[in-house]
Design a protein around this motif. Structure first.
Motif, PDB file in Angstrom:
ATOM      1  N   ALA A 220     -40.578 -37.275  21.324  1.00  0.00           N
ATOM      2  CA  ALA A 220     -42.035 -37.362  21.105  1.00  0.00           C
ATOM      3  C   ALA A 220     -42.602 -35.967  20.850  1.00  0.00           C
ATOM      4  O   ALA A 220     -43.445 -35.769  19.955  1.00  0.00           O
ATOM      5  CB  ALA A 220     -42.706 -38.004  22.321  1.00  0.00           C
ATOM      6  N   GLU A 221     -42.132 -34.972  21.610  1.00  0.00           N
ATOM      7  CA  GLU A 221     -42.598 -33.587  21.381  1.00  0.00           C
ATOM      8  C   GLU A 221     -42.167 -33.093  20.006  1.00  0.00           C
ATOM      9  O   GLU A 221     -42.911 -32.420  19.312  1.00  0.00           O
ATOM     10  CB  GLU A 221     -42.028 -32.659  22.462  1.00  0.00           C
ATOM     11  N   MET A 222     -40.925 -33.424  19.624  1.00  0.00           N
ATOM     12  CA  MET A 222     -40.422 -32.982  18.314  1.00  0.00           C
ATOM     13  C   MET A 222     -41.256 -33.601  17.189  1.00  0.00           C
ATOM     14  O   MET A 222     -41.573 -32.950  16.195  1.00  0.00           O
ATOM     15  CB  MET A 222     -38.948 -33.362  18.176  1.00  0.00           C
ATOM     16  N   ALA A 223     -41.644 -34.862  17.357  1.00  0.00           N
ATOM     17  CA  ALA A 223     -42.461 -35.527  16.330  1.00  0.00           C
ATOM     18  C   ALA A 223     -43.810 -34.817  16.203  1.00  0.00           C
ATOM     19  O   ALA A 223     -44.319 -34.624  15.082  1.00  0.00           O
ATOM     20  CB  ALA A 223     -42.648 -36.989  16.687  1.00  0.00           C
ATOM     21  N   LYS A 224     -44.356 -34.362  17.323  1.00  0.00           N
ATOM     22  CA  LYS A 224     -45.644 -33.622  17.275  1.00  0.00           C
ATOM     23  C   LYS A 224     -45.481 -32.363  16.434  1.00  0.00           C
ATOM     24  O   LYS A 224     -46.359 -31.986  15.676  1.00  0.00           O
ATOM     25  CB  LYS A 224     -46.064 -33.187  18.687  1.00  0.00           C
ATOM     26  N   GLY A 225     -44.340 -31.704  16.601  1.00  0.00           N
ATOM     27  CA  GLY A 225     -44.086 -30.462  15.867  1.00  0.00           C
ATOM     28  C   GLY A 225     -44.036 -30.688  14.368  1.00  0.00           C
ATOM     29  O   GLY A 225     -44.479 -29.851  13.583  1.00  0.00           O
ATOM     30  N   ARG A 226     -43.519 -31.824  13.923  1.00  0.00           N
ATOM     31  CA  ARG A 226     -43.446 -32.120  12.477  1.00  0.00           C
ATOM     32  C   ARG A 226     -44.824 -32.459  11.914  1.00  0.00           C
ATOM     33  O   ARG A 226     -45.095 -32.259  10.739  1.00  0.00           O
ATOM     34  CB  ARG A 226     -42.515 -33.311  12.214  1.00  0.00           C
ATOM     35  N   GLN A 227     -45.707 -32.983  12.815  1.00  0.00           N
ATOM     36  CA  GLN A 227     -47.049 -33.359  12.331  1.00  0.00           C
ATOM     37  C   GLN A 227     -47.917 -32.119  12.088  1.00  0.00           C
ATOM     38  O   GLN A 227     -48.998 -32.226  11.560  1.00  0.00           O
ATOM     39  CB  GLN A 227     -47.732 -34.287  13.338  1.00  0.00           C
ATOM     40  N   GLY A 228     -47.460 -30.959  12.536  1.00  0.00           N
ATOM     41  CA  GLY A 228     -48.235 -29.738  12.291  1.00  0.00           C
ATOM     42  C   GLY A 228     -48.699 -29.066  13.533  1.00  0.00           C
ATOM     43  O   GLY A 228     -48.348 -29.437  14.627  1.00  0.00           O
TER      44      GLY A 228
END
Ligand code: DX5
Ligand code: ZN
Length: 228
Positions: A220-228
């Motif tokens: 979930a944290e990694m997905a946040k990083g891809r969103q910007g």
């Protein structure tokens, strides 16, 4: 060829798992939805610790469909790299510091049918890779000194990730960037934001009270990083 995955990948390190129950550890990773299993191979020479070799990789290969990512912390990696592919590794990475002939070893890994990675210790600059771009499929940046799980993340590595991201843009060669050591929910989003595509996590997964929840929390944290 674009080697960057559509979404960031989590590669839990089985170094932090219970070695008497590796099949259970792999099954847990599949249940949790981890994308890759990271396997730390140490020879007691390149690093001050000894872990496992090809027979254990072969045994794990029989127990999981996850890609096995073998991180070779060994001297003279050309002697064994292809054997790890034959044992079932899908990705094999070698340390640049351990191999004066990295070009040759990377080619041998690719030729044997695996993704070839080059690893840099915290003190090795990313600029030392400029003349190898195109010869590897991924770069693993160590964010601790290799040898042991459970060490503290070195924050300076974030800048290295950014510089490596710039290098692949400049060279128009979209290799994958992996980071290993001290990864946690506290730094996963920042690492992905900086350009990392794959994070290795040992203690943050296997020493957690609920490892399945830990995998999902990191993703979930990694997905946040891809969103910007
Ligand atoms: C360290 C290994 C790492 C280690 C990571 O030499 O290469 O893969 O298992 O463990 P954590 O995430 O606990 O730092
Ligand atoms: Zn590792």
């Amino acid at each position: 060829m674009n080697l960057r995955p559509a979404k960031p990948l989590l590669a839990p390190s089985i170094l932090s798992a219970d070695f008497t129950h590796l099949a259970d550890a792999l099954a847990l990773l599949e249940t949790a939805g981890a994308e890759v299993a990271h396997v730390d191979v140490m020879d007691g020479r390149f690093v001050p610790n000894i872990t496992l070799g090809m027979p254990v990789v072969e045994a794990m290969r029989a127990k999981t469909s996850l890609p096995l990512d073998c991180h070779l912390m060994i001297v003279e990696p050309l002697r064994y790299a292809v054997d790890f592919v034959k044992a079932g590794a899908s990705w094999v990475s070698i340390h640049q510091e351990a191999d004066p002939h990295a070009h040759r070893t990377l080619a041998a890994i690719r030729e044997a049918g695996a993704m070839a990675g080059i690893v840099l210790n915290p003190g090795t600059p990313v600029e030392t890779l400029v003349d190898l771009v195109g010869d590897f499929d991924f770069v693993l940046l160590m964010s601790v000194n290799p040898g042991f799980g459970g060490q503290k993340f070195i924050p300076r590595i974030l800048d290295k990730v950014r510089r490596l991201d710039t290098l692949r843009t400049e060279r128009q060669t979209p290799f994958m960037i992996q980071v290993d050591g001290g990864v946690s929910t506290g730094n996963a989003a920042d690492l992905v934001r900086a350009g990392a595509d794959c994070l290795v996590a040992g203690n943050a997964v296997f020493k957690a009270a609920d490892p399945v929840a830990a995998v999902k929390g990191l993703q979930a944290e990694m997905a946040k990083g891809r969103q910007g």
